[in-house]
Design an enzyme around this catalytic site. Structure first.
Site, PDB file in Angstrom:
ATOM      1  N   HIS A  66      83.656  61.907 -18.301  1.00 24.14           N
ATOM      2  CA  HIS A  66      84.643  61.177 -18.016  1.00 24.14           C
ATOM      3  C   HIS A  66      85.376  60.325 -19.194  1.00 24.14           C
ATOM      4  O   HIS A  66      86.534  59.899 -19.010  1.00 24.14           O
ATOM      5  CB  HIS A  66      84.228  60.109 -16.864  1.00 24.14           C
ATOM      6  CG  HIS A  66      83.461  59.029 -17.372  1.00 24.14           C
ATOM      7  ND1 HIS A  66      82.159  59.111 -17.296  1.00 24.14           N
ATOM      8  CD2 HIS A  66      83.988  57.685 -17.843  1.00 24.14           C
ATOM      9  CE1 HIS A  66      81.481  57.699 -17.779  1.00 24.14           C
ATOM     10  NE2 HIS A  66      82.611  57.057 -18.056  1.00 24.14           N
ATOM     11  N   ASP A 112      78.470  64.714 -14.859  1.00 25.25           N
ATOM     12  CA  ASP A 112      79.293  64.000 -15.812  1.00 25.25           C
ATOM     13  C   ASP A 112      78.710  64.215 -17.256  1.00 25.25           C
ATOM     14  O   ASP A 112      78.270  63.129 -17.787  1.00 25.25           O
ATOM     15  CB  ASP A 112      79.294  62.557 -15.430  1.00 25.25           C
ATOM     16  CG  ASP A 112      80.064  61.580 -16.179  1.00 25.25           C
ATOM     17  OD1 ASP A 112      81.022  62.178 -16.796  1.00 25.25           O
ATOM     18  OD2 ASP A 112      80.210  60.427 -16.170  1.00 25.25           O
ATOM     19  N   SER A 205      79.636  54.171 -21.673  1.00 30.05           N
ATOM     20  CA  SER A 205      79.649  55.559 -21.398  1.00 30.05           C
ATOM     21  C   SER A 205      79.279  56.713 -22.208  1.00 30.05           C
ATOM     22  O   SER A 205      79.888  56.394 -23.578  1.00 30.05           O
ATOM     23  CB  SER A 205      81.209  55.830 -21.031  1.00 30.05           C
ATOM     24  OG  SER A 205      81.659  55.086 -19.989  1.00 30.05           O
TER      25      SER A 205
END
Length: 253
Positions: A66, A112, A205
């Site tokens: 992402h 992801d 992230s």
């Protein structure tokens, strides 16, 4: 999918869409220069930090898929724990190719993961090293203390920091985690952000969850912009052990 399940998934996705890229560690400490030398800062064309990642071979970085939903990062910085004060060990390398996991669609549906092939091989040693990957289907135990690291703010609404931060987080039983979230993607690990004041916030992230010097997870999501942990739901990571075959095949091909 039954109506109630669809509603639950919709609510989950609504929460996940409010996560942001970046690296934000809550209640952590500065990482000494000689430690966590596999950490990578993914940066945009202006040199701004966008996401974390980590070196798994001399020419591949593993991160979250992402992070590239907006196609921002163009390079990685290795060997510099302080992004404002470059040292002689720092290496800035452009990204050559991006390999999203083929099943990835949205952070809320899992898978992801992304591998980044670098335009040139990193020079290992002198502040830059790779980190070990888990074996296939390796298990982590509830309550084990692991580490998550990144660059960024240290509290809700705070500003990013220049120095790499790290915090210890406990592994949370997957059944408990699922109950707290209501529904989770497959192949995830939960750690921190619940029954503790430690964890990541608004992303971190792509950074690694490290247990016993092994990268077992990739930072994927938490809930919205709230870093007031203990009463929140757990932080969620992708379980790398479920993807080792894909990672090795992608790098070899």
């Amino acid at each position: 999918m039954q109506g109630q399940q669809m509603i639950t998934m919709f609510l989950l996705l609504s929460c996940l869409q409010q996560t942001v890229t970046g690296s934000i560690i809550v209640n952590g400490n500065r990482v000494p220069d000689g430690e966590m030398q596999y950490m990578a800062s993914l940066q945009d064309i202006s040199g701004h930090h966008v996401c974390g990642g980590f070196l798994v071979s001399d020419n591949f970085v593993l991160t979250a898929a992402h992070c590239f939903d907006r196609n921002l990062p163009v390079r990685v910085v290795l060997g510099d724990h302080n992004l404002k004060e470059s040292n002689n060990n720092g290496q800035t390398i452009e990204i050559d190719k991006k390999f999203k996991h083929p099943s990835y669609k949205n952070v809320g549906f899992g898978d992801d993961l992304m591998l980044l092939k670098l335009k040139k091989r990193a020079v290992l040693g002198n502040g830059v090293e790779v980190i070990q990957l888990p074996t296939v289907n390796m298990k982590v135990k509830a309550d084990d203390l692991c580490q998550v690291a990144g660059w960024g703010a240290t509290h809700t609404g705070g500003r990013t920091v220049d120095g790499l931060m790290v915090v210890k987080v406990p592994i949370i039983n997957i059944t408990t985690c699922t109950e707290k979230w209501g529904m989770l993607p497959h192949n995830v690990i939960c750690a921190g952000g619940y029954t503790t004041n430690r964890g990541f916030c608004q992303g971190d992230s792509g950074g690694p969850l490290v247990c016993k010097n092994t990268a077992v997870g990739v930072v994927s999501f938490n809930r919205r912009f709230n870093c007031n942990y203990k009463d929140e739901v757990p932080n969620v990571f992708v379980d790398i052990s479920k993807y080792v075959v894909w990672i090795l095949e992608t790098m070899s091909n």
